[in-house]
Design a protein around this motif. Structure first.
Motif: not given
Length: 153
Positions: A45-70
């Motif tokens: 859906v978003d091109g996001s991947k899990l880094i660890d815990g509540f830490c994600l990497k979005d489709r642009n390579g930025m580190t984001v929290p789950p609240e940034y998911l669509s």
């Protein structure tokens, strides 16, 4: 099986969540993101991947929290995690709805919608309207009438 309702009052006593964003943000659990299906939803859906815990990497390579998911990704994750709660599919784009349809190919869900959900995404999914089995042809034929039910919600 996907049971569609077009009014919250047809939930038959089940909890209905109209806004998935707030529910997700206050109820998320770190262990969800360890699940392979949740990871597939986020990536599809978003091109996001899990880094660890509540830490994600979005489709642009930025580190984001789950609240940034669509909202769509959040809704699809909630449909997966809470099978007995009804969520509002109106907030899902077609890609997120495809994830919900995949869940419904393997287990029963009742979901609320105020919009047309694409038939192509429901391939292989049994459909019900208010607990009564319908064909895809009937869905296509009656959807405009059913969407008018929202005015009585």
């Amino acid at each position: 099986m996907l049971n569609l309702i077009f009014q919250r009052k047809k939930a038959n006593g089940k909890m209905v969540i109209s806004d998935s964003r707030q529910f997700f943000n206050t109820n998320k659990k770190a262990e969800w993101f360890q699940e392979s299906y949740v990871q597939k939803i986020m990536e599809y859906v978003d091109g996001s991947k899990l880094i660890d815990g509540f830490c994600l990497k979005d489709r642009n390579g930025m580190t984001v929290p789950p609240e940034y998911l669509s909202t769509g990704a959040k809704t699809a994750i909630l449909v997966w995690e809470y099978p007995d709660i009804i969520f509002n599919m109106t907030q899902c784009g077609d890609n997120a709805f495809q994830c919900v349809a995949e869940i419904c190919r393997h287990s029963d869900r009742t979901e609320l919608t105020y919009r047309y959900l694409p038939l192509w995404a429901m391939e292989g999914v049994e459909i019900q309207k208010d607990g009564i089995a319908i064909t895809k042809e009937l869905y296509n034929e009656k959807i405009d009438d059913w969407l008018e039910e929202i005015y009585n919600d």
